[in-house]
Enzyme design. Structure first.
Site, PDB file in Angstrom:
ATOM      1  CE1 TYR A 123      -4.151   1.671   0.372  1.00  0.00           C
ATOM      2  CE2 TYR A 123      -2.992   2.315   3.191  1.00  0.00           C
ATOM      3  CZ  TYR A 123      -4.129   3.108   2.159  1.00  0.00           C
ATOM      4  OH  TYR A 123      -4.990   3.672   2.197  1.00  0.00           O
ATOM      5  NE  ARG A 137      -8.717   6.888   7.845  1.00  0.00           N
ATOM      6  CZ  ARG A 137      -8.464   6.241   7.472  1.00  0.00           C
ATOM      7  NH1 ARG A 137      -8.757   5.123   7.292  1.00  0.00           N
ATOM      8  NH2 ARG A 137      -6.885   6.421   6.073  1.00  0.00           N
ATOM      9  CD  GLU A 194      -6.083  -2.292  -4.819  1.00  0.00           C
ATOM     10  OE1 GLU A 194      -5.231  -3.350  -4.639  1.00  0.00           O
ATOM     11  OE2 GLU A 194      -6.599  -1.631  -3.977  1.00  0.00           O
ATOM     12  CD  GLU A 196      -1.656  -4.043  -6.630  1.00  0.00           C
ATOM     13  OE1 GLU A 196      -0.704  -4.189  -6.455  1.00  0.00           O
ATOM     14  OE2 GLU A 196      -2.251  -4.035  -5.955  1.00  0.00           O
ATOM     15  CG  ASP A 228      -4.675  -7.035  -5.644  1.00  0.00           C
ATOM     16  OD1 ASP A 228      -5.246  -8.184  -5.508  1.00  0.00           O
ATOM     17  OD2 ASP A 228      -5.228  -6.616  -4.368  1.00  0.00           O
ATOM     18  NE  ARG A 232     -11.523  -0.531  -4.798  1.00  0.00           N
ATOM     19  CZ  ARG A 232     -10.317  -0.420  -4.333  1.00  0.00           C
ATOM     20  NH1 ARG A 232      -9.317  -0.638  -2.705  1.00  0.00           N
ATOM     21  NH2 ARG A 232      -9.163  -0.316  -5.114  1.00  0.00           N
ATOM     22  CD  GLN A 235     -10.596  -3.514   0.342  1.00  0.00           C
ATOM     23  OE1 GLN A 235     -10.773  -3.938  -0.922  1.00  0.00           O
ATOM     24  NE2 GLN A 235      -9.578  -3.572   0.458  1.00  0.00           N
ATOM     25  CE1 TYR A 239     -10.232  -1.212   6.760  1.00  0.00           C
ATOM     26  CE2 TYR A 239     -12.694  -0.836   6.351  1.00  0.00           C
ATOM     27  CZ  TYR A 239     -11.520  -0.874   6.599  1.00  0.00           C
ATOM     28  OH  TYR A 239     -12.010   0.463   6.856  1.00  0.00           O
ATOM     29  CE  LYS A 248      -7.143  -5.306  -1.685  1.00  0.00           C
ATOM     30  NZ  LYS A 248      -7.089  -4.238  -3.128  1.00  0.00           N
ATOM     31  CB  THR A 252      -3.720 -10.810  -7.913  1.00  0.00           C
ATOM     32  OG1 THR A 252      -4.550 -10.831  -6.969  1.00  0.00           O
ATOM     33  CG2 THR A 252      -2.808 -10.104  -8.241  1.00  0.00           C
ATOM     34  CD  GLU A 356      -6.510   6.216  -5.941  1.00  0.00           C
ATOM     35  OE1 GLU A 356      -5.745   7.367  -5.484  1.00  0.00           O
ATOM     36  OE2 GLU A 356      -6.532   4.912  -6.117  1.00  0.00           O
TER      37      GLU A 356
END
Length: 408
Positions: A123, A137, A194, A196, A228, A232, A235, A239, A248, A252, A356
């Protein structure tokens, strides 16, 4: 020697002799026989057959159905084999032996080129972690207190790492929206990507002995693009308190090609400035070589570019991740794969996940096939990337492609 050789590549071909990534392939006439191959332009060289024809001492090592024996052979063998391969595809005297061993890329089947031992995912992008923190948050700190002190990661499922082109069946699981009185079970409605980069371990390490920062190149053979896939909604419900699990582990995807680190020497770059001091085992301020890689990633959905994340912006380097992963004495095994975590840059069009890009579904993407917040059945995602190579060339990474199928 042929009049026109497949080894006469167009100027600037990103899969030229300066690249030479490794893969595993089979042919239509021998579908059950897997062979180690090296990509050159639009062709795959049968590496084992070439080594045998040219009398290489590494012939038995390259006449294998998997990359793992070469991975385990260590850095000296990696260098020797790469040097030999470069000569085989560039020295005119070798063409009569090499040309019959070239297979058109569109005439072969590509396979997962290595046996995955363990899979860990990190991460490591400050921009990604900050965006996720702001989404979930909004009234608190975007980053958790530990984020700039250590590379956060989780152990994934090695058995569900698949090669590019493998379809992705939409996973099912429990999910619970904040307003729901109880969880429900069903197909994920927030299926995400994701973007990566994965790093592949060759040389193992001894249990109980941490791997220091400076030994990164002694253990890591090369890198590969990695997607990945993430459910969501599953998750988000599962999590707390132990982290990612079923959201997840369903799949992959990785490229069919592994780019050796030596092909990326010109792409080494300094990581972003760190604003907090690091503990000694992670402190790379005096490292002998730059710890970052200048990789330019492109994310496409159904043929449309939706993001271009820059890997050079990653806060934690692959060397730091390796050092942290082993600092407790955990050992490395040949075939260990670890992911960088989602690659995101500072700009809106540089975000490496739909979470995002759409701000958790609030802001839909406008695509020619309709709006998207998360992936729909039938969507195809393709990751591509390139890096600066020697003398102004480009080094292309093998793509990662996957199409979403309805839940089983």
């Amino acid at each position: 020697m042929s009049e026109h050789s497949p080894l006469d590549l167009a100027e600037g071909d990103p899969f030229g002799p300066h690249n030479l990534p490794y893969g595993v392939f089979s042919t239509a006439d021998e579908p059950g026989r897997r062979r180690l191959g090296v990509r050159i332009g639009g062709y795959v060289l049968d590496a084992g057959a070439a080594a045998h024809a040219l009398g290489s001492p590494y012939a038995s090592l390259l006449a294998q159905p998997s990359l793992n024996p070469l991975l385990a052979a260590g850095r000296t063998a990696w260098r020797d084999v790469r040097r030999a391969l470069t000569a085989w595809v560039t020295v005119p005297a070798h063409r009569a032996d090499v040309e019959p061993l070239l297979h058109p890329l569109d005439a072969v089947t590509l396979h997962l080129p290595y046996e995955v031992a363990d899979y860990v995912d990190f991460y490591a992008s400050e921009h990604h972690a900050t965006n996720v923190g702001r989404i979930f948050r909004p009234d608190g700190d975007a980053l958790t207190p530990n984020w700039k002190h250590l590379p956060i990661g989780y152990h994934g499922r090695a058995g569900t790492v698949v090669v590019s082109g493998t379809d992705v069946v939409r996973p099912s699981g429990q999910r619970k929206a904040p307003s729901d009185p109880a969880p429900v079970f069903g197909p994920s409605i927030k299926l995400d990507i994701e973007a990566e980069v994965g790093f592949l371990v060759g040389t193992p390490s001894e249990l109980g002995r941490p791997v220091p920062l400076g030994d990164f190149r002694e253990h890591v053979f090369g890198l590969t693009l990695l997607n990945d896939w993430s459910a969501r909604d599953v998750q988000a419900w599962e999590y707390v308190p132990l982290g990612p699990f079923l959201g997840k582990s369903f799949q992959t995807s990785v490229s069919a090609w592994v780019t050796p680190l030596e092909a990326l020497d010109a792409a080494r770059t300094a990581p972003p400035a760190r604003d907090l001091p690091l503990l000694p085992y992670l402190d790379d301020a005096d490292a002998e070589e730059q710890g970052g890689f200048d990789l330019r990633i492109t994310v496409e959905i159904n043929g449309e570019v939706v993001s271009e994340p820059p890997f050079s912006s990653m806060y934690w380097t692959a060397a730091q991740q390796l050092a942290h992963m082993t600092v407790n004495g955990a050992s490395l095994r040949t075939g260990d794969l670890y992911g960088s975590g989602t690659v995101s840059g500072p700009e809106t069009n540089q975000r490496g996940s739909l979470l995002e890009l759409t701000w958790n579904g609030r802001d839909a993407l406008e695509l020619s096939g309709g709006k998207r917040t998360f992936l729909e059945d039938g969507d195809e995602v393709v990751l591509t990337a390139w890096a600066p190579g020697p003398d102004g060339t480009r080094v292309a990474l093998g793509e990662v492609r996957g199409r979403i199928l309805p839940s089983a």
